[in-house]
Motif scaffolding. Structure first.
Motif, PDB file in Angstrom:
ATOM      1  N   ALA A 133       0.707  -1.280   0.047  1.00 13.44           N
ATOM      2  CA  ALA A 133      -0.176  -0.080  -0.067  1.00 13.44           C
ATOM      3  C   ALA A 133       0.962   1.267   0.202  1.00 13.44           C
ATOM      4  CB  ALA A 133      -0.910  -0.044   1.323  1.00 13.44           C
ATOM      5  N   THR A 134       2.161   1.260   0.780  1.00 12.53           N
ATOM      6  CA  THR A 134       2.923   2.372   0.833  1.00 12.53           C
ATOM      7  C   THR A 134       4.129   2.439  -0.021  1.00 12.53           C
ATOM      8  OG1 THR A 134       3.751   1.747   2.876  1.00 12.53           O
ATOM      9  CG2 THR A 134       1.838   2.953   3.111  1.00 12.53           C
ATOM     10  N   ASP A 135       4.378   0.991  -0.424  1.00 13.08           N
ATOM     11  CA  ASP A 135       5.669   0.784  -1.170  1.00 13.08           C
ATOM     12  C   ASP A 135       6.860   0.889  -0.138  1.00 13.08           C
ATOM     13  OD1 ASP A 135       6.971  -0.045  -3.432  1.00 13.08           O
ATOM     14  OD2 ASP A 135       7.556   2.111  -3.953  1.00 13.08           O
ATOM     15  N   GLU A 136       6.690   0.788   1.060  1.00 15.56           N
ATOM     16  CA  GLU A 136       7.637   0.793   1.953  1.00 15.56           C
ATOM     17  C   GLU A 136       8.468  -0.568   2.089  1.00 15.56           C
ATOM     18  OE1 GLU A 136       6.764   3.668   5.615  1.00 15.56           O
ATOM     19  OE2 GLU A 136       4.931   2.317   5.260  1.00 15.56           O
ATOM     20  N   LEU A 137       9.823  -0.543   1.951  1.00 15.52           N
ATOM     21  CA  LEU A 137      10.464  -1.617   2.184  1.00 15.52           C
ATOM     22  C   LEU A 137      11.697  -1.202   3.267  1.00 15.52           C
ATOM     23  CD1 LEU A 137      12.148  -3.684  -0.666  1.00 15.52           C
ATOM     24  CD2 LEU A 137      13.654  -2.941   1.082  1.00 15.52           C
ATOM     25  N   ALA A 138      11.777  -2.404   4.181  1.00 16.00           N
ATOM     26  CA  ALA A 138      12.566  -2.226   5.212  1.00 16.00           C
ATOM     27  C   ALA A 138      13.669  -3.709   5.046  1.00 16.00           C
ATOM     28  CB  ALA A 138      12.130  -2.248   6.561  1.00 16.00           C
ATOM     29  N   GLY A 139      14.931  -3.538   5.141  1.00 16.92           N
ATOM     30  CA  GLY A 139      15.543  -4.956   5.160  1.00 16.92           C
ATOM     31  C   GLY A 139      16.988  -4.890   5.884  1.00 16.92           C
ATOM     32  N   THR A 140      17.575  -6.034   5.938  1.00 14.22           N
ATOM     33  CA  THR A 140      19.086  -6.297   6.370  1.00 14.22           C
ATOM     34  C   THR A 140      19.566  -7.105   5.344  1.00 14.22           C
ATOM     35  OG1 THR A 140      18.410  -8.030   7.711  1.00 14.22           O
ATOM     36  CG2 THR A 140      18.369  -5.872   8.806  1.00 14.22           C
ATOM     37  N   THR A 141      20.692  -6.888   5.107  1.00 12.07           N
ATOM     38  CA  THR A 141      21.359  -7.741   4.182  1.00 12.07           C
ATOM     39  C   THR A 141      22.716  -8.078   4.890  1.00 12.07           C
ATOM     40  OG1 THR A 141      20.272  -7.114   2.116  1.00 12.07           O
ATOM     41  CG2 THR A 141      22.625  -7.862   1.738  1.00 12.07           C
ATOM     42  N   ARG A 142      23.160  -9.272   4.847  1.00 10.38           N
ATOM     43  CA  ARG A 142      24.446  -9.660   5.200  1.00 10.38           C
ATOM     44  C   ARG A 142      25.106 -10.119   3.966  1.00 10.38           C
ATOM     45  NH1 ARG A 142      25.910 -13.395  10.265  1.00 10.38           N
ATOM     46  NH2 ARG A 142      25.724 -11.195  11.222  1.00 10.38           N
ATOM     47  N   VAL A 190       4.357  -5.769  -6.057  1.00  9.45           N
ATOM     48  CA  VAL A 190       5.703  -5.270  -6.539  1.00  9.45           C
ATOM     49  C   VAL A 190       6.259  -6.434  -7.425  1.00  9.45           C
ATOM     50  CG1 VAL A 190       7.078  -5.839  -4.600  1.00  9.45           C
ATOM     51  CG2 VAL A 190       7.358  -3.954  -5.952  1.00  9.45           C
ATOM     52  N   ALA A 191       7.331  -5.843  -8.144  1.00  5.09           N
ATOM     53  CA  ALA A 191       8.191  -6.917  -9.185  1.00  5.09           C
ATOM     54  C   ALA A 191       9.425  -6.275  -9.080  1.00  5.09           C
ATOM     55  CB  ALA A 191       7.732  -7.098 -10.441  1.00  5.09           C
ATOM     56  N   ALA A 192      10.254  -6.947  -8.252  1.00  4.95           N
ATOM     57  CA  ALA A 192      11.685  -6.182  -8.081  1.00  4.95           C
ATOM     58  C   ALA A 192      12.473  -6.923  -9.293  1.00  4.95           C
ATOM     59  CB  ALA A 192      12.319  -6.320  -6.691  1.00  4.95           C
ATOM     60  N   VAL A 193      12.359  -6.445 -10.532  1.00  6.78           N
ATOM     61  CA  VAL A 193      12.859  -6.911 -11.620  1.00  6.78           C
ATOM     62  C   VAL A 193      13.358  -5.904 -12.546  1.00  6.78           C
ATOM     63  CG1 VAL A 193      12.439  -8.212 -13.539  1.00  6.78           C
ATOM     64  CG2 VAL A 193      11.116  -8.849 -11.614  1.00  6.78           C
ATOM     65  N   GLY A 194      14.752  -5.890 -12.967  1.00  6.32           N
ATOM     66  CA  GLY A 194      15.394  -5.148 -14.073  1.00  6.32           C
ATOM     67  C   GLY A 194      16.616  -5.643 -14.473  1.00  6.32           C
TER      68      GLY A 194
END
Length: 512
Positions: free
Chosen positions: A68-77, A158-162
């Motif tokens: 709904a808000t397109d908010e993404l939160a993450g951690t990457t190791r 969403v599609a995280a594609v590119g």
């Protein structure tokens, strides 16, 4: 495939481009010893893509996403190894970062338009193992850089594609095909949504109204091929030839969804066919995804390509599936050394469609070659593209696909089927999970055929004019160019569908 334009970050108030402080107020300082890693890996088209000074072995990514808000939160190791004595290093990333740790200790960092520059408290030795933890959050669709924003919001997710740009919008990385790694990706979404990714589904679990999907790709993968898609899908799972198959088509997709589901169900059939042509399938899972959006292209995401559903607007379309699955050999397993080598991806996958057409009695490679020759007869713009080095932001020009496939058919005619298919199979086998350049492929073709092919490849790949229709350039002995000859030629049954497929495959190029 082709992909959305790129972004060089325009920072928001959340993302301060100035030097940041370590926890406790310690100012950034360069520790003694070592030297900075390069801000780019050395690609001539995109100087700040990828980075120098380290090699990544594995990414462990965990993101949560709110459609709904397109908010993404993450951690990457990131688990990597220093390839030099390293005082600081870059990661390609555009979302606002809240913390960075290197080998368990807080690290200083700054963010620019595309680079996250990390300075560990202690310089890293050449060969030293490094574990980098990055925590971040933001709204990817609001971040544009160099006029490009690859983030795709769909009707329900969403599609995280590119390609070549997508990774920096959802995880920090050494973003270039030369530095492949294995991946674990966990995506947390509302429990009534599905999240698809690469490789094998390890687990899914629910907690307080949310569900986490854990996908794992154990074979080396280029950063742009990692993806996740969120939405409401009809998911089908089965096993074929000992491998797990997962296909997903957006729910309520109408006739487009029905056609997409039917063609994606043929994925194992296509993989078997291409294995006979190009050698053993290089991965441990297969499938495909058609989200709830018409974003104008398909991408060969490793093990599980993602397709815009518009490919099925006019009915069944197996040719786009053939194209994207051929990339599993040419583009995914064997990736480009630099982005200028893109013919090795798109020309090869386009030619795979010609082979499918020939083997299914819908038009031979020779007939398709003639049809393309006549179609582009007076199109100087088409012939002016140097497909062996098309230029930055021009990698997905239609000529790379169509002239690219013609080049391979001409090579087949010039050296014969045995030498040609031996070359194609050896290219896939000898560079499996690695990289290659156009020069490397030319050298292999000359080795296998025993012929000097320099003038042939110059004519097809590096000359901005229509090749002369000679035997040296791979034309059949009875080839007769001209309008009268064209009128006598057979138009292959596959011609219209392949043309329509390629027009959509390159449509995103126009958005650059």
């Amino acid at each position: 495939m082709t992909t959305a334009p790129h972004a060089r970050l325009r920072r928001t108030a959340l993302a301060v481009g100035a030097a940041l402080l370590l926890p406790g107020g310690l100012a950034q300082a360069v520790p003694p010893g070592g030297s900075p890693g390069a801000a780019g890996i050395g690609d001539p088209y995109y100087p700040d893509y990828g980075n120098g000074g380290y090699d990544v072995g594995h990414y462990d990514i965990a993101v949560s996403y709110q459609p709904a808000t397109d908010e993404l939160a993450g951690t990457t190791r990131i688990k990597a190894r220093a390839t030099q004595a390293l005082s600081r290093f870059d990661l390609d990333f555009v979302l606002p970062v809240s913390s960075v740790r290197v080998n368990g200790r807080p690290a200083a960092y700054t963010q620019g338009e595309h680079e996250l520059v990390v300075t560990p408290r202690k310089a890293l030795h050449d060969g030293e193992r490094m574990v980098v933890d990055v925590t971040y959050a933001g709204v990817p669709s609001t971040i544009t850089s160099d006029g490009i924003s690859p983030w795709i919001r769909t009707d329900d997710g969403v599609a995280a594609v590119g390609e070549p740009e997508i990774a920096p919008w959802w995880y920090p990385s050494n973003d270039h095909p030369r530095d492949k790694a294995t991946f674990d990706v966990r995506v947390t979404v509302a429990r009534d949504l599905e999240a698809l990714g690469n490789g094998v589904l390890v687990s899914q679990h629910t907690h307080r109204g949310e569900r986490t999907w854990h996908w794992r790709e154990k074979k080396p993968m280029a950063t742009y091929l990692a993806f996740f898609v969120v939405g409401q899908f009809d998911i089908t799972r089965w096993r074929a030839d000992g491998l797990p198959v997962v296909t997903a088509v957006a729910s309520d997709g109408g006739s487009e969804g029905e056609y997409a589901a039917a063609d994606l169900a043929r994925t194992p059939e296509v993989i078997r066919f291409e294995s006979r042509q190009f050698g053993p399938y290089p991965f441990d899972a297969m499938g495909g995804v058609a989200p709830a959006a018409d974003f104008g292209f398909a991408l060969e995401n490793q093990t599980r390509p993602v397709y815009t559903r518009g490919f099925w607007r006019n009915g069944p379309n197996i040719y786009v599936v053939v194209h994207e699955l051929a990339h599993q050999w040419y583009g995914d397993s064997v990736s480009v050394e630099n982005w200028r080598d893109i013919w090795l991806n798109e020309g090869f996958a386009s030619f795979a469609e010609w082979v499918w057409s020939e083997k299914h009695d819908e038009g031979t490679g020779a007939e398709l070659f003639s049809a393309y020759w006549d179609y582009y007869a007076g199109n100087s713009d088409f012939w002016s593209v140097i497909i062996g080095d098309p230029g930055a932001h021009n990698e997905f020009n239609g000529a790379v696909y169509d002239r690219g496939a013609m080049t391979l058919q001409a090579l087949r005619t010039r050296v014969g089927d045995d030498a040609f298919f031996t070359t194609m199979r050896r290219w896939a086998a000898e560079r499996r999970y690695g990289n290659g350049s156009v020069a490397d492929f030319i050298a292999l073709a000359e080795q296998v055929s025993g012929e000097d092919l320099g003038s042939f490849f110059d004519a097809w790949l590096y000359t901005g004019t229509r090749p002369e229709p000679t035997a040296e350039n791979g034309f059949p002995a009875d080839f007769q160019p001209g309008s009268l000859a064209a009128a006598r030629r057979t138009v292959p049954a596959s011609w219209a569908q392949i043309r329509q497929t390629h027009q959509r495959l390159v449509s995103l190029e126009q958005r650059r």
